[in-house]
Every structure is written in C-alpha cells, then in structure tokens.
Design a protein around this motif. Structure first.
Motif, PDB file in Angstrom:
ATOM      1  N   GLU A  68       0.837  -1.212   0.000  1.00 46.28           N
ATOM      2  CA  GLU A  68       0.000   0.000   0.000  1.00 46.28           C
ATOM      3  C   GLU A  68       0.868   1.258   0.000  1.00 46.28           C
ATOM      4  O   GLU A  68       0.559   2.238  -0.675  1.00 46.28           O
ATOM      5  CB  GLU A  68      -0.931   0.010   1.219  1.00 46.28           C
ATOM      6  N   MET A  69       1.951   1.222   0.779  1.00 42.13           N
ATOM      7  CA  MET A  69       2.846   2.388   0.787  1.00 42.13           C
ATOM      8  C   MET A  69       3.395   2.619  -0.620  1.00 42.13           C
ATOM      9  O   MET A  69       3.497   3.750  -1.087  1.00 42.13           O
ATOM     10  CB  MET A  69       4.010   2.177   1.759  1.00 42.13           C
ATOM     11  N   TYR A  70       3.760   1.521  -1.261  1.00 45.06           N
ATOM     12  CA  TYR A  70       4.312   1.608  -2.620  1.00 45.06           C
ATOM     13  C   TYR A  70       3.286   2.248  -3.562  1.00 45.06           C
ATOM     14  O   TYR A  70       3.593   3.202  -4.283  1.00 45.06           O
ATOM     15  CB  TYR A  70       4.697   0.198  -3.090  1.00 45.06           C
ATOM     16  N   GLU A  71       2.055   1.746  -3.503  1.00 41.82           N
ATOM     17  CA  GLU A  71       1.004   2.288  -4.391  1.00 41.82           C
ATOM     18  C   GLU A  71       0.699   3.750  -4.085  1.00 41.82           C
ATOM     19  O   GLU A  71       0.319   4.512  -4.966  1.00 41.82           O
ATOM     20  CB  GLU A  71      -0.283   1.459  -4.261  1.00 41.82           C
ATOM     21  N   ASP A  72       0.857   4.143  -2.829  1.00 36.60           N
ATOM     22  CA  ASP A  72       0.592   5.530  -2.441  1.00 36.60           C
ATOM     23  C   ASP A  72       1.768   6.456  -2.755  1.00 36.60           C
ATOM     24  O   ASP A  72       1.694   7.662  -2.518  1.00 36.60           O
ATOM     25  CB  ASP A  72       0.316   5.626  -0.927  1.00 36.60           C
ATOM     26  N   GLY A  73       2.881   5.872  -3.215  1.00 34.78           N
ATOM     27  CA  GLY A  73       4.058   6.714  -3.507  1.00 34.78           C
ATOM     28  C   GLY A  73       4.788   7.191  -2.270  1.00 34.78           C
ATOM     29  O   GLY A  73       5.440   8.232  -2.286  1.00 34.78           O
ATOM     30  N   VAL A  74       4.682   6.422  -1.157  1.00 34.62           N
ATOM     31  CA  VAL A  74       5.342   6.849   0.084  1.00 34.62           C
ATOM     32  C   VAL A  74       6.256   5.772   0.672  1.00 34.62           C
ATOM     33  O   VAL A  74       6.628   5.839   1.843  1.00 34.62           O
ATOM     34  CB  VAL A  74       4.306   7.283   1.163  1.00 34.62           C
ATOM     35  N   LEU A  75       6.619   4.766  -0.144  1.00 33.73           N
ATOM     36  CA  LEU A  75       7.542   3.743   0.362  1.00 33.73           C
ATOM     37  C   LEU A  75       8.967   4.254   0.147  1.00 33.73           C
ATOM     38  O   LEU A  75       9.449   4.348  -0.977  1.00 33.73           O
ATOM     39  CB  LEU A  75       7.323   2.408  -0.363  1.00 33.73           C
ATOM     40  N   VAL A  76       9.607   4.647   1.232  1.00 34.04           N
ATOM     41  CA  VAL A  76      10.914   5.299   1.127  1.00 34.04           C
ATOM     42  C   VAL A  76      11.936   4.587   1.998  1.00 34.04           C
ATOM     43  O   VAL A  76      11.596   3.998   3.025  1.00 34.04           O
ATOM     44  CB  VAL A  76      10.837   6.791   1.541  1.00 34.04           C
ATOM     45  N   THR A  77      13.188   4.630   1.562  1.00 32.27           N
ATOM     46  CA  THR A  77      14.254   3.987   2.321  1.00 32.27           C
ATOM     47  C   THR A  77      15.352   5.006   2.621  1.00 32.27           C
ATOM     48  O   THR A  77      15.427   6.062   1.988  1.00 32.27           O
ATOM     49  CB  THR A  77      14.872   2.821   1.528  1.00 32.27           C
ATOM     50  N   VAL A  78      16.194   4.658   3.584  1.00 33.38           N
ATOM     51  CA  VAL A  78      17.293   5.553   3.927  1.00 33.38           C
ATOM     52  C   VAL A  78      18.503   4.684   4.248  1.00 33.38           C
ATOM     53  O   VAL A  78      18.354   3.605   4.820  1.00 33.38           O
ATOM     54  CB  VAL A  78      16.903   6.460   5.127  1.00 33.38           C
ATOM     55  N   ASP A  79      19.701   5.116   3.837  1.00 32.32           N
ATOM     56  CA  ASP A  79      20.862   4.331   4.242  1.00 32.32           C
ATOM     57  C   ASP A  79      21.367   4.866   5.570  1.00 32.32           C
ATOM     58  O   ASP A  79      21.124   6.022   5.941  1.00 32.32           O
ATOM     59  CB  ASP A  79      21.935   4.279   3.148  1.00 32.32           C
ATOM     60  N   LEU A  80      22.044   4.005   6.282  1.00 35.86           N
ATOM     61  CA  LEU A  80      22.447   4.293   7.654  1.00 35.86           C
ATOM     62  C   LEU A  80      23.308   5.551   7.752  1.00 35.86           C
ATOM     63  O   LEU A  80      23.140   6.349   8.668  1.00 35.86           O
ATOM     64  CB  LEU A  80      23.217   3.075   8.173  1.00 35.86           C
TER      65      LEU A  80
END
Length: 307
Positions: free
Chosen positions: A210-222
């Motif tokens: 759902e996050m992916y479909e909403d355009g809000v699936l985000v990642t961050v490197d350490l």
C-alpha cells in the motif's frame, strides 16, 4: 552569514539505545567528530563496545533500561544532548499492542529524565515515517505528505499496523512532554533503514504494498540517517520534525529489487513492458531536512544518496 551551527556548553552527548544499528553508527560518528559519548545500552549488549571503549577515552558505557528511570538519569548526567532511538528488546523483536505500551512508557521516562537533567540542551528523537503516512484520507490529500502529517491511530489499529501505532504514540508522548517540560526536542522520522540485516519480517514493511502504491515507500541508508541526526543536533535553527529518506521506491523494478533482497523466494516477474515503465508519483517530501543538510559538513566523505 555563516551557516548556523553552534557549540553546546558541553561536548558530551548520550546515545540511547547505543547497541542498535543506528545507535552504534551514531556513537562512532560522534566520537569521530570529537564528542565525548555516553553509550547507554541494555545489559545484554555490551560486547560490541568492549574493544572500542578500551581504545577510546571519550567513550563511556552505561547500562540503562528505558523502564528504570534512575539508570536513564545516570546515563544523562553531564550531557548537553541525547540521541534517543527505541529498539525492541531482542527477546521480543516483533511489534504488537503490548510493544506500543512499552515504547510509549520508555519515551515518557526518557523525556522526563531529560527535563530533570540541567545540562540538557537538545534531544534528537528518532521516530519513523510510519508515524506520518497511515491515514484514511491518504489517497485524497492533494499535497505531499510531510512533517506536518501524522498517522491516524485508529486507522493503524484497525489494520494492525502495530509499528505505526507504536511510533506514532511514542513520538506524540515525547512531544507532549517536551512541550510541557520545556525540553528542546527535534525528531527524525526515518524511512526504512537499509542494511544487511533487513528482512521481510521487519515490522516497518507491514503494508509495504500500500505504501508503494501511495508513492510513500521510502528507504534511507544508515550513513545518511546518522548524518541527519548530527546535523539537526548541531544546527541551531533546527526545530520540529524532519523526514529522513534518500530513495523512493516508485518503479516496478525497484519494488522487485527490494522484494528479492528481503526474500530469496521472491518471484522473478515476467517482463511486461508497460508495467515496468510505470512510475508511481512520489507523494512524500523531505525538503525540510534537505534544506538544513545543505550546509552540513558530515566529515565522513561518503555520499551515498541515490534518489
């Protein structure tokens, strides 16, 4: 005008919990920057710091339990800053309703202890983007989600998004106490932290489709996340909440890549030209943090931003 950074009255800061991936990275970075660091860990986690502590006079190890108020007070003694991250206990790594209560109580104790620590000048509270993105109206909001948005607790409970419940309630508790007690606090709401131990069981990923479909699936490197923490601590103009991520998963191939990283049994999807080309519009903004980071000299020389 020079960028607004300033020296705290004392160069001593506390990192709690220092044994997690973010915590231990922060300890290393802060030592590199010349800080004296109180690394607050729970009892079972001291092994990883043994070597480092004997080599470095500026590192002091404290055993502190987020439910034992006195142990928090001891770790904070003489510190002008606290970097606070809640890591679920190793014997219960998953999130459920009980964990939310645990995390809220821990946040409450820690902020109360900060209010009682006269030297404390600034608290950097690590929260999550899961405290921002979950709400009923998320499809209909015209604007991007940013630091002004909060996940809706009832929505999260309804769909058993326990990590989001936990992070939202704990962060709100911390803000309420900080305001009530006059503690200077900023929060960093982190995306999904990338790294070798990321697995499909990571509670952040509940609702990932759902996050992916909403355009809000985000990642961050350490590295970026650690630098964001130090930047908001050192910059006198920082305030409120900051969303920290450096990659948006909004293309089919990114989603597949993430799935394959998380589980070896992820399907290799057939190439269906059209779907592969589709880019989901990003609906979340980290502009506020990026503005602050422009003048920040991380001093680590690594730039892994991939967006």
């Amino acid at each position: 005008m020079a960028p607004a950074s300033f020296h705290h009255t004392s160069n001593t800061v506390c990192v709690m919990d220092a044994s997690g991936r973010l915590g231990s990275t922060l300890v290393e970075r802060l030592l590199q920057r010349g800080y004296t660091v109180h690394a607050a860990i729970q009892h079972h986690d001291e092994l990883q710091f043994n070597g480092l502590a004997s080599d470095n006079k500026k590192l002091k190890i404290f055993h502190s339990d987020p439910y034992d108020y006195q142990s928090i007070i001891d770790a904070l003694k003489g510190c002008s800053g606290l970097f606070y991250t809640f890591e679920p206990p190793k014997d219960q790594p998953s999130y459920d309703e009980v964990m939310a209560e645990v995390e809220v109580r821990a946040a409450h104790n820690v902020l109360e202890a900060c209010a009682q620590t006269e030297t404390m000048e600034k608290v950097v509270f690590t929260s999550s983007i899961t405290a921002v993105v979950w709400r009923d109206d998320r499809k209909s909001t015209a604007s991007d989600l940013d630091e002004r948005h909060w996940s809706d607790i009832n929505f999260c409970r309804k769909y058993k998004l326990w990590q989001a419940v936990s992070k939202t309630l704990a962060e709100k508790t911390a803000w309420a106490l900080a305001m009530d007690r006059g503690v200077n606090m900023v929060s960093i709401n982190a995306g999904l932290i990338m790294g070798p131990d990321l697995s499909i069981s990571n509670p952040y990923l509940k609702g990932a489709a759902e996050m992916y479909e909403d355009g809000v699936l985000v990642t961050v490197d350490l590295n970026s996340l650690a630098e964001a923490h130090i930047c908001v601590y050192e910059d006198i103009s920082s305030y409120g909440r900051y969303l920290s991520f450096n990659h948006v998963i909004n293309r089919h191939e990114d989603a597949v890549k993430l799935a394959q990283m998380l589980t070896s049994s992820a399907p290799v999807l057939p190439q269906s030209g059209e779907q592969d080309m589709k880019i989901i519009q990003q609906r979340i903004s980290n502009k506020k943090l990026n503005k602050l980071m422009v003048n920040f000299e991380g001093g680590s020389g690594t730039d892994e931003n991939s967006s």
